[in-house]
Design a protein around this motif. Structure first.
Motif, short mmCIF file in Angstrom:
data_model
loop_
_atom_site.label_atom_id
_atom_site.label_comp_id
_atom_site.label_asym_id
_atom_site.label_seq_id
_atom_site.Cartn_x
_atom_site.Cartn_y
_atom_site.Cartn_z
N GLY A 47 0.82 -1.21 0.00
CA GLY A 47 0.00 0.00 0.00
C GLY A 47 0.85 1.25 0.00
O GLY A 47 2.02 1.23 0.39
N ASP A 48 0.26 2.34 -0.43
CA ASP A 48 0.98 3.61 -0.50
C ASP A 48 1.44 4.09 0.87
O ASP A 48 2.54 4.59 1.03
CB ASP A 48 0.11 4.68 -1.15
N ALA A 49 0.59 3.95 1.88
CA ALA A 49 0.89 4.46 3.22
C ALA A 49 1.68 3.47 4.07
O ALA A 49 2.19 3.83 5.12
CB ALA A 49 -0.40 4.83 3.94
N ARG A 50 1.77 2.21 3.64
CA ARG A 50 2.47 1.17 4.39
C ARG A 50 2.01 1.11 5.85
O ARG A 50 2.80 1.15 6.78
CB ARG A 50 3.97 1.38 4.34
N ILE A 51 0.68 1.00 6.01
CA ILE A 51 0.12 0.87 7.35
C ILE A 51 -0.71 -0.41 7.43
O ILE A 51 -1.04 -1.02 6.41
CB ILE A 51 -0.74 2.08 7.76
N MET A 52 -1.02 -0.81 8.65
CA MET A 52 -1.88 -1.96 8.89
C MET A 52 -2.94 -1.54 9.90
O MET A 52 -2.64 -1.30 11.06
CB MET A 52 -1.08 -3.14 9.43
N ARG A 53 -4.17 -1.42 9.42
CA ARG A 53 -5.29 -1.07 10.28
C ARG A 53 -6.34 -2.17 10.19
O ARG A 53 -6.52 -2.78 9.15
CB ARG A 53 -5.92 0.26 9.86
N ASP A 54 -7.04 -2.39 11.28
CA ASP A 54 -8.18 -3.31 11.32
C ASP A 54 -7.84 -4.71 10.80
O ASP A 54 -8.56 -5.26 9.98
CB ASP A 54 -9.35 -2.73 10.52
N PRO A 55 -6.76 -5.32 11.29
CA PRO A 55 -6.43 -6.67 10.82
C PRO A 55 -7.49 -7.68 11.26
O PRO A 55 -8.08 -7.56 12.33
CB PRO A 55 -5.09 -6.96 11.49
N SER A 56 -7.74 -8.64 10.41
CA SER A 56 -8.73 -9.68 10.69
C SER A 56 -8.19 -11.01 10.20
O SER A 56 -7.67 -11.11 9.09
CB SER A 56 -10.04 -9.34 9.97
N ILE A 57 -8.33 -12.05 11.03
CA ILE A 57 -7.83 -13.37 10.66
C ILE A 57 -8.98 -14.37 10.72
O ILE A 57 -9.85 -14.27 11.59
CB ILE A 57 -6.66 -13.79 11.59
N VAL A 58 -8.99 -15.29 9.77
CA VAL A 58 -10.05 -16.30 9.71
C VAL A 58 -9.45 -17.61 9.20
O VAL A 58 -8.50 -17.60 8.42
CB VAL A 58 -11.21 -15.83 8.80
N PRO A 61 -12.02 -23.16 5.06
CA PRO A 61 -12.50 -24.55 5.14
C PRO A 61 -11.40 -25.59 4.93
O PRO A 61 -11.53 -26.73 5.35
CB PRO A 61 -13.56 -24.63 4.04
N ASN A 62 -10.28 -25.16 4.32
CA ASN A 62 -9.16 -26.08 4.11
C ASN A 62 -8.19 -26.10 5.28
O ASN A 62 -7.16 -26.77 5.23
CB ASN A 62 -8.42 -25.72 2.82
N GLY A 63 -8.50 -25.33 6.36
CA GLY A 63 -7.65 -25.31 7.55
C GLY A 63 -6.59 -24.22 7.53
O GLY A 63 -5.92 -23.98 8.53
N THR A 64 -6.42 -23.53 6.39
CA THR A 64 -5.44 -22.46 6.27
C THR A 64 -5.99 -21.18 6.91
O THR A 64 -7.17 -20.87 6.75
CB THR A 64 -5.12 -22.19 4.79
N TYR A 65 -5.13 -20.45 7.61
CA TYR A 65 -5.52 -19.17 8.19
C TYR A 65 -5.19 -18.05 7.21
O TYR A 65 -4.13 -18.05 6.59
CB TYR A 65 -4.79 -18.92 9.51
N TYR A 66 -6.12 -17.09 7.09
CA TYR A 66 -5.96 -15.96 6.18
C TYR A 66 -6.05 -14.67 6.99
O TYR A 66 -6.87 -14.55 7.90
CB TYR A 66 -7.06 -15.96 5.11
N LEU A 67 -5.21 -13.70 6.62
CA LEU A 67 -5.18 -12.40 7.29
C LEU A 67 -5.42 -11.32 6.25
O LEU A 67 -4.81 -11.33 5.18
CB LEU A 67 -3.80 -12.19 7.94
N VAL A 68 -6.33 -10.39 6.55
CA VAL A 68 -6.56 -9.22 5.70
C VAL A 68 -6.52 -7.98 6.57
O VAL A 68 -6.79 -8.04 7.77
CB VAL A 68 -7.91 -9.29 4.93
N TRP A 69 -6.15 -6.83 5.97
CA TRP A 69 -6.09 -5.58 6.71
C TRP A 69 -6.21 -4.41 5.75
O TRP A 69 -6.00 -4.55 4.55
CB TRP A 69 -4.81 -5.47 7.53
N THR A 70 -6.53 -3.26 6.28
CA THR A 70 -6.58 -2.02 5.51
C THR A 70 -5.16 -1.49 5.38
O THR A 70 -4.45 -1.38 6.37
CB THR A 70 -7.46 -0.98 6.24
N THR A 71 -4.75 -1.17 4.14
CA THR A 71 -3.37 -0.73 3.90
C THR A 71 -3.23 0.79 3.85
O THR A 71 -2.13 1.29 3.69
CB THR A 71 -2.82 -1.29 2.57
N GLY A 72 -4.32 1.50 3.94
CA GLY A 72 -4.26 2.95 3.87
C GLY A 72 -5.38 3.58 4.65
O GLY A 72 -6.21 2.91 5.26
N TRP A 73 -5.39 4.88 4.64
CA TRP A 73 -6.38 5.65 5.37
C TRP A 73 -6.76 6.83 4.50
O TRP A 73 -5.97 7.29 3.70
CB TRP A 73 -5.78 6.10 6.69
N LYS A 74 -7.96 7.29 4.60
CA LYS A 74 -8.48 8.41 3.82
C LYS A 74 -8.67 8.02 2.36
O LYS A 74 -9.53 7.24 2.06
CB LYS A 74 -7.63 9.65 4.00
#
Length: 82
Positions: A47-58, A61-74
Motif C-alpha cells: 500500500g501507498d501508506a504502508r500501514i496496517m489497520r483493522d487486521p482480521s484473521i479467519v 474450510p481447508n484449515g489455512t488461516y488468512y489475514l486481511v487488513w486495511t493498507t491505507g487511510w483516507k
C-alpha cells in the motif's frame, strides 16, 4: 516466536497507532480478560501508506488461516492479505 497453550485460547488481532508498526495479538482464556503479546508479528509493506489497520484473521474450510487488513487511510482504498 512461538506460543503453546496447555488449554484452549482465544486470539484477537490488533494494531497500535502509529499504524505503521504492524500486526499485534491479544489472547484470552475466557474471552473476557485479554492480555497483549508484546511482539510485532508482521510489518506492513504494501500500500501507498504502508500501514496496517483493522487486521482480521479467519480459518478457511481447508484449515489455512488468512489475514486481511486495511493498507491505507483516507483516499487509499487498498487491502493487504497474507
Amino acid at each position: 516466536f512461538s506460543c503453546r497453550a496447555s488449554k484452549s485460547v482465544y486470539l484477537f488481532t490488533s494494531f497500535h497507532e502509529p499504524a505503521n508498526e504492524g500486526l499485534r495479538f491479544l489472547y484470552s482464556y475466557d474471552a473476557y480478560h485479554w492480555k497483549a503479546i508484546d511482539h510485532i508479528f508482521i510489518k506492513p509493506e504494501v500500500g501507498d501508506a504502508r500501514i496496517m489497520r483493522d487486521p482480521s484473521i479467519v480459518q478457511g474450510p481447508n484449515g489455512t488461516y488468512y489475514l486481511v487488513w486495511t493498507t491505507g487511510w483516507k483516499n487509499d482504498k487498498g487491502i493487504g492479505y497474507a
